[in-house]
Design an enzyme around this catalytic site. Structure first.
Site, PDB file in Angstrom:
ATOM      1  N   HIS A 110       0.818  -1.222   0.000  1.00 35.49           N
ATOM      2  CA  HIS A 110       0.000   0.000   0.000  1.00 35.49           C
ATOM      3  C   HIS A 110       0.850   1.271   0.000  1.00 35.49           C
ATOM      4  CE1 HIS A 110      -3.715  -2.157   0.350  1.00 35.49           C
ATOM      5  NE2 HIS A 110      -3.368  -2.722   1.488  1.00 35.49           N
ATOM      6  N   ASP A 149      -2.936 -10.728  -2.434  1.00 37.27           N
ATOM      7  CA  ASP A 149      -3.531 -10.165  -1.220  1.00 37.27           C
ATOM      8  C   ASP A 149      -4.993  -9.834  -1.465  1.00 37.27           C
ATOM      9  OD1 ASP A 149      -4.128  -7.912   0.844  1.00 37.27           O
ATOM     10  OD2 ASP A 149      -2.154  -8.620   1.448  1.00 37.27           O
ATOM     11  N   HIS A 151      -6.577  -7.321  -0.388  1.00 36.90           N
ATOM     12  CA  HIS A 151      -6.709  -5.883  -0.599  1.00 36.90           C
ATOM     13  C   HIS A 151      -5.963  -5.483  -1.872  1.00 36.90           C
ATOM     14  CE1 HIS A 151      -6.930  -6.542   3.804  1.00 36.90           C
ATOM     15  NE2 HIS A 151      -7.933  -5.689   3.719  1.00 36.90           N
ATOM     16  N   ASP A 238      -4.706 -13.028   2.977  1.00 39.34           N
ATOM     17  CA  ASP A 238      -5.955 -12.683   3.650  1.00 39.34           C
ATOM     18  C   ASP A 238      -7.191 -12.945   2.798  1.00 39.34           C
ATOM     19  OD1 ASP A 238      -4.784 -10.692   2.150  1.00 39.34           O
ATOM     20  OD2 ASP A 238      -4.851  -9.175   3.718  1.00 39.34           O
TER      21      ASP A 238
END
Length: 441
Positions: A110, A149, A151, A238
């Site tokens: 991120h 991931d 996200h 995740d």
């Protein structure tokens, strides 16, 4: 018996945390290590453990411009996390092992090119730092980064958005339902790199079936067409059905089979916050798959939270295969059209929120193209951030690409010097991606 030699780099960062009890904590790696020791994997002669080292500030500055400076925004743990990735890269490139997995923290996907603080648990982008290191140290050009991931890796997308030699593929839970709210197919790269940024937003509840349907129907074909010299797995975990921060239904077996298909040269741990129920088993499955060992018996002890996948998830997958496949395989034609339309300059505005520190950033990014085919031009960033740990900040940043010609280099410096003369910014900075230097004018 392992078919492939595999290097492992562990760094749990005992001395770094965002806050006590935060989901991103040292136990994410400690339970995994216990599992690997229990399974006897460290006794396998084909699996070799490496110690991390400190990355240099220049390594970070090939990917990042910190405001006021990247060295003032990080801790030794960040340098060690990034350095662990560089150790993994060296082990593969120097042919000590065939593959490597850096199980390190803090994570990174991120973190964008401009850094004002921590967002999404990330301050620096450890995969992007490794990509630029591979280019500088080993002259590797075409690299694919596959982000698993849950996200969207908005930071990795940001760093690679203008780079046609980096194929960034991210499948993730739909940004309309999860942080950071981005990652849609139309975010496909700036005009000269159009189609090399691949976003695949999946419906909540997508499981092994949908994931492998997507990989087999699209991702493998894109990778075959792009023909990367190296494949890097940004190995977030995740998407697991037990993860407390998301709503997907992938199992340890689903992840292991994906790692087996992907055949990544280097994997780097990203997210994954089901510390006891998922991470030890997912990581074990990935490690076994990367080493070419039998992973069929890797099963979570508690499958009660696993729900059947809704048929709507497969329909979304099929829609993405058609839509994004068309986007990618027609990328050269679209790129030419976009370049003809924008002329010599392309611009976008971004509103960026740093959720860990409450920082709000407004950014305008301009890409300046060159008529010389061998030159990638340069780009500028105007950034204004409120609420940083240094107060409100503003900066004008000029970024020199690796393949910049002398004419564009001079134009880039002239633009920075003109902004310095106007006196509108607290900082006027010049990033040279090739050398890893950031000059404060």
């Amino acid at each position: 018996m392992a078919k492939n030699t595999l290097g492992l780099v562990f760094f749990p960062a005992f001395d770094w945390m965002i806050s006590p009890g935060h989901p991103e904590r040292q136990e994410r790696l400690l339970y995994t290590r216990d599992q690997l020791e229990e399974e006897g994997l460290f006794d396998c002669e084909e699996i070799k453990e490496y110690r991390p080292r400190l990355a240099e500030i220049e390594d970070l500055q090939r990917a990042h411009v910190g405001v006021p400076a990247i060295a003032r925004l990080i801790t030794p743990a960040h340098l060690t996390s990034a350095g662990g990735c560089l150790v993994a890269a060296d082990a593969v490139m120097q042919r000590e092992v065939q593959r490597a997995f850096a199980l390190v923290r803090p994570p990174g996907h991120h973190a964008m090119r401009v850094v004002h603080g921590i967002r999404g648990f990330c301050t620096i982008n450890i995969e992007a730092i490794m990509v630029e290191y591979l280019r500088s140290r080993y002259n590797i050009r075409r690299i694919a980064v596959v982000d698993t991931d849950v996200h969207h890796g908005d930071g990795s997308q940001d760093v690679f958005y203008h780079d046609p030699d980096t194929l960034y593929i991210s499948f993730h839970q739909d940004g309309r339902t999860l942080y950071p709210g981005t990652g849609f197919p139309n975010e496909a790269g700036s005009p000269a790199a159009w189609g090399t940024n691949i976003n695949l937003p999946l419906l909540p509840g997508t499981g092994d079936e949908g994931l492998h349907r997507l990989y087999d129907g699209l991702i493998t074909h894109i990778l075959e067409d792009f023909q990367p010299e190296l494949i890097i797995n940004s190995a977030g975990q995740d998407n697991h059905f037990s993860d407390p921060l998301a709503s997907m239904q992938v199992t340890a077996q689903g992840y292991a089979r994906l790692a087996d298909k992907l055949q990544a040269d280097i994997a780097v741990l990203e997210g994954g916050y089901s510390i006891e129920s998922a991470l030890p088993y997912v990581n074990t499955g990935i490690i076994l798959a990367m080493a070419g060992m039998d992973y069929s018996k890797v099963v979570e002890p508690d499958l009660r939270g696993l729900r059947p996948q809704d048929e709507r998830c497969n329909k979304r997958v099929d829609q993405l295969i058609a839509e994004v496949g068309d986007l990618y395989f027609n990328r050269e034609r679209t790129s030419k059209e976009l370049l003809a339309k924008c002329g010599n300059t392309w611009q976008r505005s971004k509103h960026i929120y740093y959720d860990e520190e409450g920082i709000r950033e407004e950014q305008v990014e301009s890409v300046h193209y060159c008529e010389r085919k061998a030159c990638r031009g340069y780009f500028t960033l105007q950034t204004a951030a409120e609420g940083t740990r240094f107060g409100d900040q503003s900066a004008f940043i000029t970024c020199l690409t690796r393949e910049i010609c002398p004419h564009c280099r001079q134009k880039a410096y002239d633009a920075a010097l003109a902004e310095k003369k106007r006196g509108r910014w607290q900082y006027v900075l010049v990033q040279d991606i090739a050398t890893g230097t950031v000059e404060n004018l």
